[in-house]
Design a protein around this motif. Structure first.
Motif, PDB file in Angstrom:
ATOM      1  N   VAL A 192       0.836  -1.204   0.000  1.00 60.74           N
ATOM      2  CA  VAL A 192       0.000   0.000   0.000  1.00 60.74           C
ATOM      3  C   VAL A 192       0.870   1.253   0.000  1.00 60.74           C
ATOM      4  CG1 VAL A 192      -1.604   1.358   1.420  1.00 60.74           C
ATOM      5  CG2 VAL A 192      -2.046  -1.075   0.991  1.00 60.74           C
ATOM      6  N   HIS A 193       1.846   1.307   0.862  1.00 61.03           N
ATOM      7  CA  HIS A 193       2.687   2.496   0.961  1.00 61.03           C
ATOM      8  C   HIS A 193       3.544   2.691  -0.286  1.00 61.03           C
ATOM      9  CE1 HIS A 193       1.907   3.973   5.116  1.00 61.03           C
ATOM     10  NE2 HIS A 193       1.317   2.792   5.160  1.00 61.03           N
ATOM     11  N   SER A 194       4.078   1.608  -0.839  1.00 57.60           N
ATOM     12  CA  SER A 194       4.880   1.705  -2.068  1.00 57.60           C
ATOM     13  C   SER A 194       4.021   2.166  -3.233  1.00 57.60           C
ATOM     14  CB  SER A 194       5.503   0.351  -2.407  1.00 57.60           C
ATOM     15  OG  SER A 194       6.379  -0.070  -1.410  1.00 57.60           O
ATOM     16  N   PHE A 195       2.830   1.600  -3.322  1.00 59.06           N
ATOM     17  CA  PHE A 195       1.928   1.959  -4.415  1.00 59.06           C
ATOM     18  C   PHE A 195       1.530   3.438  -4.348  1.00 59.06           C
ATOM     19  CE2 PHE A 195      -2.563   2.438  -5.757  1.00 59.06           C
ATOM     20  CZ  PHE A 195      -2.345   2.365  -7.123  1.00 59.06           C
ATOM     21  N   TYR A 196       1.108   3.891  -3.185  1.00 58.99           N
ATOM     22  CA  TYR A 196       0.655   5.276  -3.093  1.00 58.99           C
ATOM     23  C   TYR A 196       1.806   6.273  -3.170  1.00 58.99           C
ATOM     24  CZ  TYR A 196      -4.144   3.938  -2.763  1.00 58.99           C
ATOM     25  OH  TYR A 196      -5.388   3.441  -3.076  1.00 58.99           O
ATOM     26  N   ASP A 197       3.024   5.860  -2.878  1.00 53.05           N
ATOM     27  CA  ASP A 197       4.182   6.714  -3.168  1.00 53.05           C
ATOM     28  C   ASP A 197       4.252   6.976  -4.676  1.00 53.05           C
ATOM     29  OD1 ASP A 197       4.939   6.852  -0.518  1.00 53.05           O
ATOM     30  OD2 ASP A 197       6.577   5.384  -0.709  1.00 53.05           O
ATOM     31  N   ARG A 198       3.984   5.957  -5.467  1.00 52.38           N
ATOM     32  CA  ARG A 198       3.977   6.100  -6.927  1.00 52.38           C
ATOM     33  C   ARG A 198       2.809   6.976  -7.388  1.00 52.38           C
ATOM     34  NH1 ARG A 198       5.822   1.214 -10.270  1.00 52.38           N
ATOM     35  NH2 ARG A 198       7.601   0.461  -9.097  1.00 52.38           N
ATOM     36  N   VAL A 199       1.626   6.719  -6.828  1.00 51.78           N
ATOM     37  CA  VAL A 199       0.430   7.476  -7.200  1.00 51.78           C
ATOM     38  C   VAL A 199       0.657   8.970  -6.966  1.00 51.78           C
ATOM     39  CG1 VAL A 199      -1.966   7.965  -6.494  1.00 51.78           C
ATOM     40  CG2 VAL A 199      -1.226   5.601  -6.883  1.00 51.78           C
TER      41      VAL A 199
END
Length: 131
Positions: free
Chosen positions: A17-24
């Motif tokens: 979740v944290h890695s994904f939303y860093d990208r978002v």
């Protein structure tokens, strides 16, 4: 680069979740829609997303919300943004998890995205009977 996660746990979901939303938050197509919707409430959003994905992937029952209603209220949400969301999600999970786990997570994400798109964008008047 780390070894791919071989298990889906609350800890690996947190990382996902944290890695994904860093990208978002850096993505030219997605960042404005998310930042405008979430504003300065990223920490609660990330916590909610961890509970959501734990419920989806581990059937933990941690999430009690209504994702359809939440997404219907998002200003600027467009159908094509779901494709980009899924693309970033897949890239993130391919880097974090084994191929088998990444594929499993992506299948779930695609079903969820399809459901949300139908709920948000479906208009009965667009269906042509007999065509």
């Amino acid at each position: 680069m780390h070894q791919p996660f071989t298990e889906i746990t609350d800890e690996t979901i947190h990382r996902m979740v944290h890695s994904f939303y860093d990208r978002v938050r850096q993505d030219p197509l997605l960042k404005d829609v998310f930042n405008n919707s979430i504003d300065d409430k990223w920490d609660p959003h990330l916590a909610t997303m961890c509970r959501f994905w734990s419920s989806v992937l581990l059937t933990s029952g941690q999430y009690k919300g209504n994702p359809m209603m939440v997404h219907m209220k998002v200003d600027g949400i467009k159908r094509h943004l779901f494709d980009r969301w899924l693309e970033l999600f897949k890239e993130t999970n391919q880097q974090l998890f084994t191929a088998e786990n990444a594929d499993h997570i992506q299948e779930k994400a695609e079903r969820i995205a399809q459901s949300l798109m139908l709920g948000i964008f479906y208009k009965p008047e667009d269906v042509k009977v007999g065509s």
